[in-house]
Design a protein around this motif. Structure first.
Motif: not given
Ligand code: RFL
Ligand code: PHB
Length: 398
Positions: A25-31
């Motif tokens: 989340q903090l890297q801006g990646i969807d999960a």
């Protein structure tokens, strides 16, 4: 229902899955996080209690440390107890003096609650009661996960899958046992653990080697003790009445002026002692981590800490793969993790051997007592112990 596509599907909402979700989340990646158990079940599970200093610092960096910093107990030493001559004696190992570090006493249950509440407050995908039952296309462009929940069967497609579904999860089981390159060791003993509404016998943990077997007095708060007894492998809770548990806790832990305090049992469980290492942690787009990749006996308090250290490696490498198209970043994941895995596996094996009664051999008893005296002397072995227990550095997660 429309099919879901995501960058990373995370199987399991234990500490590993939830910490990874936060790092992504903090890297801006969807999960999306998929958890087979209910929310109440996950929030009710009692497990680890000790967080290494570098892991506690990482949790603060990730913005999940607020309640931990307010409620935790910081321990700068530990007590080791054993029989010397006819008496039980207790020695203190001073972590701060020997290694310049401390550990945090904060329940895994509390940490998991903090991570879940944060993810829910941020409105990010986390599905309870959703069991992953199959994975297809590990070597293709996308992986398809088959899931089952109350509404029935569905599929999710993801660029990568984090198999962080614990020691009894499905992701590692779906792989051929030979491909996992698994090594393991079973011990003829288990831990019976009780959570007790009573003050702990000391302000620090007491690890006790006793002729009748190991015992540990830990805690969750100054009013709640977490006590463990070595019991024979195969014993069940039905073999251990509350009276019998208290008799053994008193015999193995009490010293004059420092008795175990009795109180209401809030929870009890039995955990077999075992070590498992899957030497292969990557299978195409599936990456294993945490207890799904390796299990240590709880004697060294390493399992949760190791799970978080794996996730720092995985998060950084997924960041490069997803955001910058550098899939090769994942090639080094397993080798980067395995060094620490073996260090923690060694430490946990050494603690287990030092403190438990695993055979009747007097020769071994004397050797182990001598090691405890050497630890109490505060030399090189004690420095290694203090450094290992309080935790090695964790790699950067982004
Ligand atoms: P977890 O916590 O087991 O979480 C995995 C999650 O995956 C879910 N799952 C699935 N979800 C969807 N689909 C499927 N097919 C699924 N299959 C499984 C499960 O329901 C679960 O929610 O693994 P994770 O995240 O790798 O975390 C590992 C830690 O939980 C574990 O290593 C520690 O608890 C070990 N441990 C300790 N570690 C420490 O660092 N310090 C300690 O003081 C410590 N004490 C302990 C411990 C473990 C203990 N027991 C009970 C094993 C003390 C004990 C007694
Ligand atoms: C715990 O408090 O649950 C605990 C503490 C130390 C260990 C294992 C578990 O080595």
């Amino acid at each position: 229902m429309n099919p879901i596509h995501t960058d990373v599907a995370i199987v399991g909402a234990g500490p590993a899955g939830l910490v990874l979700a936060r790092m992504l989340q903090l890297q801006g990646i969807d999960a999306i996080v998929l958890e087979r158990r209910s929310r109440d079940y996950v929030l009710g599970r009692v497990r680890a209690g000790i967080i290494e200093q570098p892991v506690a610092e990482l949790l603060v960096e990730l913005g999940v440390g607020e309640r931990m910093l307010a409620d935790r107990l910081v321990h700068d030493g530990v007590q080791l107890q054993h029989r010397s001559g006819d008496a039980m004696v207790r020695h203190r190992v001073d972590f701060l003096a020997l290694a310049g570090k401390t550990v945090t006493v904060y329940g895994q249950r509390e940490l998991v609650r903090d991570l879940i509440e944060l993810r829910e407050a941020d409105g990010l995908p986390l599905r309870f009661g959703c069991e992953v039952t199959g994975l297809e296309g590990l070597d293709d462009d996308r992986v398809v996960l088959r899931c089952r929940d109350q509404a029935g069967e569905s599929t999710i497609s993801a660029r990568y899958v984090a198999g962080v579904d614990g020691a009894r999860g499905i992701t590692a089981q779906l792989l051929d046992a030979g491909a996992r390159q698994t090594l393991q060791r079973r011990y003829p003993a288990a831990w019976l653990g009780v959570l007790v509404e009573a003050a702990p016998p000391s302000h620090e943990l007491i690890y006790s080697r006793h002729p009748e077997g190991f015992a540990l007095a830990s805690m969750r708060t100054p009013q709640v003790s977490r006590l463990y007894l070595q019991v024979p492998a195969g014993d069940t809770l039905a073999d251990w009445s509350p009276d019998r548990i208290w008799q053994h806790l008193h015999r193995r832990l009490d010293l004059p002026g420092s008795p175990v305090n009795e109180g209401r049992f809030l929870e009890s469980s039995i955990t077999p002692l075992r070590s498992v290492v899957h030497r292969r942690m990557r299978f195409g787009r599936l990456l294993l981590g945490g207890d799904a990749a390796h299990v240590v006996p709880p004697s060294g308090a390493k399992g949760l800490n190791l799970a978080v250290a794996d996730m720092a490696q995985l998060s950084r490498r997924l960041g490069r793969a997803v955001l910058h198209g550098e899939a090769s970043a994942l090639d080094g994941y397993q080798d980067a993790c395995l060094r620490r895995v073996w260090q923690a596996t060694h430490f946990s094996w050494w603690m287990t051997d030092l403190l438990h009664r695993l055979d009747e051999e007097e020769f071994g008893d004397e050797l182990r007592s001598e090691q405890i005296r050497t630890l109490a002397d505060g030399g090189t072995l004690a420095r290694w112990f203090a450094d290992s227990y309080t935790g090695l550095g964790v790699s950067s997660w982004s």
